[in-house]
Design a protein around this motif. Structure first.
Motif, PDB file in Angstrom:
ATOM      1  N   VAL A 225      36.194  -1.395 -15.795  1.00 33.84           N
ATOM      2  CA  VAL A 225      36.018  -0.616 -17.229  1.00 33.84           C
ATOM      3  C   VAL A 225      34.648  -1.157 -17.905  1.00 33.84           C
ATOM      4  O   VAL A 225      34.327  -2.403 -17.609  1.00 33.84           O
ATOM      5  N   ILE A 226      33.997  -0.250 -18.217  1.00 34.99           N
ATOM      6  CA  ILE A 226      32.640  -0.461 -18.961  1.00 34.99           C
ATOM      7  C   ILE A 226      33.033  -0.257 -20.476  1.00 34.99           C
ATOM      8  O   ILE A 226      33.014   1.103 -20.781  1.00 34.99           O
ATOM      9  N   LEU A 227      32.810  -0.996 -21.224  1.00 35.44           N
ATOM     10  CA  LEU A 227      33.080  -0.844 -22.697  1.00 35.44           C
ATOM     11  C   LEU A 227      31.659  -0.657 -23.232  1.00 35.44           C
ATOM     12  O   LEU A 227      30.764  -1.720 -23.426  1.00 35.44           O
ATOM     13  N   VAL A 228      31.625   0.435 -23.869  1.00 34.78           N
ATOM     14  CA  VAL A 228      29.962   0.748 -24.510  1.00 34.78           C
ATOM     15  C   VAL A 228      30.441   0.659 -26.143  1.00 34.78           C
ATOM     16  O   VAL A 228      30.880   1.195 -26.539  1.00 34.78           O
ATOM     17  N   HIS A 229      29.478  -0.493 -26.709  1.00 35.76           N
ATOM     18  CA  HIS A 229      29.661  -0.996 -27.843  1.00 35.76           C
ATOM     19  C   HIS A 229      29.317   0.019 -28.897  1.00 35.76           C
ATOM     20  O   HIS A 229      28.325   0.929 -28.967  1.00 35.76           O
ATOM     21  N   PRO A 230      29.939  -0.007 -30.205  1.00 32.29           N
ATOM     22  CA  PRO A 230      29.402   0.664 -31.333  1.00 32.29           C
ATOM     23  C   PRO A 230      27.951   0.632 -31.484  1.00 32.29           C
ATOM     24  O   PRO A 230      27.319  -0.483 -31.363  1.00 32.29           O
ATOM     25  N   GLY A 231      27.335   1.708 -31.746  1.00 36.03           N
ATOM     26  CA  GLY A 231      25.873   1.841 -31.788  1.00 36.03           C
ATOM     27  C   GLY A 231      25.054   1.874 -30.760  1.00 36.03           C
ATOM     28  O   GLY A 231      23.753   2.094 -30.987  1.00 36.03           O
TER      29      GLY A 231
END
Length: 303
Positions: free
Chosen positions: A68-74
């Motif tokens: 899983v690649i979690l792409v952070h807010p912003g």
């Protein structure tokens, strides 16, 4: 169940809701271009030292273990060439965190050939904002593998004359079976050079396009193509096409099969904008009208 985040995932110390984050035995990688410690050489496993690009995270993934690649807010990432972002590891989830102006962005710029390639099976992309920022981008998301899912994403043009002619392009023959596009929103895509939101030019099977809101100008068609697709589902979409071409909301090949149901379509050329359903079963599609106090009518007309 044992996973790599049994107690939930955290971003900047704030617990995140888990409804869109799959439980996995694989690795979890964090991506955040705005973080002071971000780098393409980090491990990405610590949110305090994230990776700076999605592409660098993909390079650390292992096929078919549910990474899983979690792409952070912003997070903001720019794709400037063909395959500038290449999702080429099978079974990977790319999940954007945040909403509204915090929704992570992927901007296509610099060249008309700039695109995101889907080159491995079973890839899921969710909650990213894709922005066309160059004139007449040929095909923004190029799907070359089976079982690709695009969910909850947003599509916009940065300004007049900067556009993606096609947003999602399938592969020739049956190389990209079972594309799923659901819960996405494309608005304000009004460049006259646009041809399709999704172009089914190959002979894939099992494609699903459902629960999307698509509002723009697509001179060929919004959803469909010349490929003889089979067992498709095109359902519960709201489509407004400002082009004046006949059958330009949904249009599949004459011998395509599947179900086209419960869509509401509208456009600039009255009912002629509607649906060409090939050999698909059609039910309860409606053509919307722009006149106050009038309701839509069945499309195609009931027989």
């Amino acid at each position: 169940m044992s996973t790599n985040f049994p107690n939930g995932v955290r971003s900047y110390g704030i617990p995140l809701p888990g409804r869109n984050i799959p439980a996995t035995m694989g690795n979890v990688f964090h991506v955040d271009s705005g973080h002071a410690q971000a780098s393409t050489t980090n491990s990405g496993k610590d949110h305090r030292k994230p990776l700076s690009t999605i592409d660098s995270a993909v390079g650390l993934c292992t096929a078919n273990q549910g990474d899983v690649i979690l792409v952070h807010p912003g997070h903001a990432e720019t794709v400037t060439a063909a395959g500038g972002l290449d999702l080429d590891v099978a079974g990977v989830f790319v999940i954007g965190l945040g909403s509204g102006t915090d929704q992570p962005t992927v901007t296509l710029n610099t060249a008309a050939t700039a695109d995101v390639d889907i080159d491995a099976a079973n890839v899921t992309v969710e909650n990213l904002h894709f922005i066309a920022a160059y004139a007449d981008i040929a095909a923004a998301i190029d799907v070359n593998a089976t079982d690709f899912t695009l969910r909850g994403c947003r599509f916009t043009e940065s300004t007049t004359g900067e556009n993606a002619k096609i947003w999602v392009q399938d592969a020739a023959a049956a190389a990209s079976n079972r594309i799923t596009i659901e819960d996405c929103r494309a608005t304000g895509l009004l460049d006259a050079a646009n041809t399709h939101f999704v172009n089914f030019a190959g002979t894939g099977t099992g494609h699903i396009v459902r629960n999307n809101t698509l509002m723009g100008d697509w001179g060929t068609m919004c959803v469909g193509g010349a490929g003889v697709i089979t067992y498709c589902e095109i359902s519960n979409n709201y489509i407004m096409n400002e082009a004046s071409d006949n059958d330009s909301c949904i249009n599949v090949a004459a011998t395509a099969t599947g179900v086209i149901a419960n869509n509401i379509v509208a456009g600039a050329a009255a009912q002629a904008n509607g649906i060409a359903s090939g050999d698909c079963t059609t039910a309860q599609n409606f053509y919307g009208v722009h006149t106050e106090d009038l309701s839509g009518i069945l499309e195609p007309i009931a027989t």
